[in-house]
Design an enzyme around this catalytic site. Sequence first.
Site, PDB file in Angstrom:
ATOM      1  CB  VAL A  13     150.296 194.618 108.634  1.00  0.00           C
ATOM      2  CG1 VAL A  13     151.257 193.442 108.812  1.00  0.00           C
ATOM      3  CG2 VAL A  13     148.944 194.311 109.250  1.00  0.00           C
ATOM      4  CG  ASP A  31     151.911 201.196  99.596  1.00  0.00           C
ATOM      5  OD1 ASP A  31     151.574 200.567 100.621  1.00  0.00           O
ATOM      6  OD2 ASP A  31     151.096 201.624  98.765  1.00  0.00           O
ATOM      7  NE  ARG A  36     151.213 204.291 104.399  1.00  0.00           N
ATOM      8  CZ  ARG A  36     151.152 204.563 105.679  1.00  0.00           C
ATOM      9  NH1 ARG A  36     150.926 205.800 106.101  1.00  0.00           N
ATOM     10  NH2 ARG A  36     151.300 203.609 106.580  1.00  0.00           N
ATOM     11  CB  THR A  82     143.660 189.033 102.566  1.00  0.00           C
ATOM     12  OG1 THR A  82     143.965 189.076 103.966  1.00  0.00           O
ATOM     13  CG2 THR A  82     144.939 188.735 101.803  1.00  0.00           C
ATOM     14  CB  THR A 117     144.421 186.975 106.943  1.00  0.00           C
ATOM     15  OG1 THR A 117     144.890 187.627 108.120  1.00  0.00           O
ATOM     16  CG2 THR A 117     143.502 185.825 107.334  1.00  0.00           C
ATOM     17  CB  CYS A 257     141.580 190.893 111.972  1.00  0.00           C
ATOM     18  SG  CYS A 257     143.250 191.194 111.375  1.00  0.00           S
ATOM     19  NE  ARG A 328     142.489 198.560 107.701  1.00  0.00           N
ATOM     20  CZ  ARG A 328     143.531 197.806 108.065  1.00  0.00           C
ATOM     21  NH1 ARG A 328     144.098 197.002 107.193  1.00  0.00           N
ATOM     22  NH2 ARG A 328     143.987 197.866 109.295  1.00  0.00           N
TER      23      ARG A 328
END
Length: 417
Positions: A13, A31, A36, A82, A117, A257, A328
């Site tokens: 995202v 981050d 990364r 989240t 979220t 999600c 994920r």
Amino acid sequence: MADKIGIIGLGYVGLPLAVEFGKVADVIGFDINRQRIEELSGGYDRTLEVSREELEASRGLRFSDNQEDLLHVNIFIITVPTPVDEAKAPDLRPLQSASRTVGAVLKKGDIVIYESTVYPGGTEEICVPVLEKVSGLVFNRDFYCGYSPERINPGDKQHRLPSIKKVTSGSTPVIAARVDELYRKIITAGTHSASSIKVAEAAKVIENSQRDINIAFVNELSLIFERIGIDTLEVLEAAGTKWNFLPFRPGLVGGHCIGVDPYYLTHKANSLGYHPEVILSGRKINDNMGMHIANRVVKLMTRAGHPINNADVLVLGITFKENCPDIRNSRVVDIIQELKSFGIKVSIYDPHADHEEVRHEYGLSLIEKPEKKYQAVVLAVAHREFTEMDMSAFSDASSVIFDVKGILQKDKITARL
């Protein structure tokens, strides 16, 4: 004074968001993962969401894991994961940690926008108190908040950030207008300004809860039609000839999600004394599909005369969706663990998944490529490579071929959902 934007969290995202804003403003992509930051600074995105050329075109963007680089930022956008914990309760620790990071550098007049979220009320009930405590500032007097739920679809090269309409909101009418104006600089599809942060939060969780329930319905149909002895996809194709029939298909429901967000909504409902029935029933069906698939494969192997203990089974794919490396909350793992519980030796092949990430996240090893015959093959993810594979290279006439995604010709497989 021109806005300076800080994007907190550079995953699926945050990175596309940082790249787009970096085309129109000065942006710090922050981050805590040093590796990364080094990879992105070198022009490489391991999520494959952004190309080297796109990174180079984002001239206002630079990357950092140094909190001091956020001191001159006046608009913070938090895009951390989240997830849910083992009890399916919201795990807000990443969000709270990111809020502490921002709180330590927050100044008067700053705006903190959340894209992660949460359940309706989460921003103001969970995040704002952290910001106030760490910064010593007062909400809606010294600093302000906004909420604009992410709608990134990992691996989707057609529906990308600028072309997806964005819901925006703010903690005051003036801030709501500022947040909306900010996103309109990068979102070509336009924006929708919600009346409050809670409305925007609720919109996010019901988007994915609706999809989850629809998939649960067709998954339940597949359980019924299996017992009747008819093919689910043939039924759906026939029903789909009606103009208003919704084209959902059975399968595994994972990812960051759809398999997670409904639990945020039900958590909030339970805290208010209401026990959701439809949402949780759908979640139960979808969470059990991996176990169901594994048990069907074992039954089919038994009917084909294969001993189950020490049998060799190949699972094709471990990412949560096709043609992307995102593992994920992959529910393919449920199939693998259930097969292993029967004493089956499971080999996993996925050309998109990172071997080390799979080992770290799930304790599973991937093979480089299939090189022998298997008693059963489970096509779990619809990677383009699998649609072109010659299944006979690692199966024979007695092998069970189970097509979870329904992408192979019916006469080439033993069964499908």
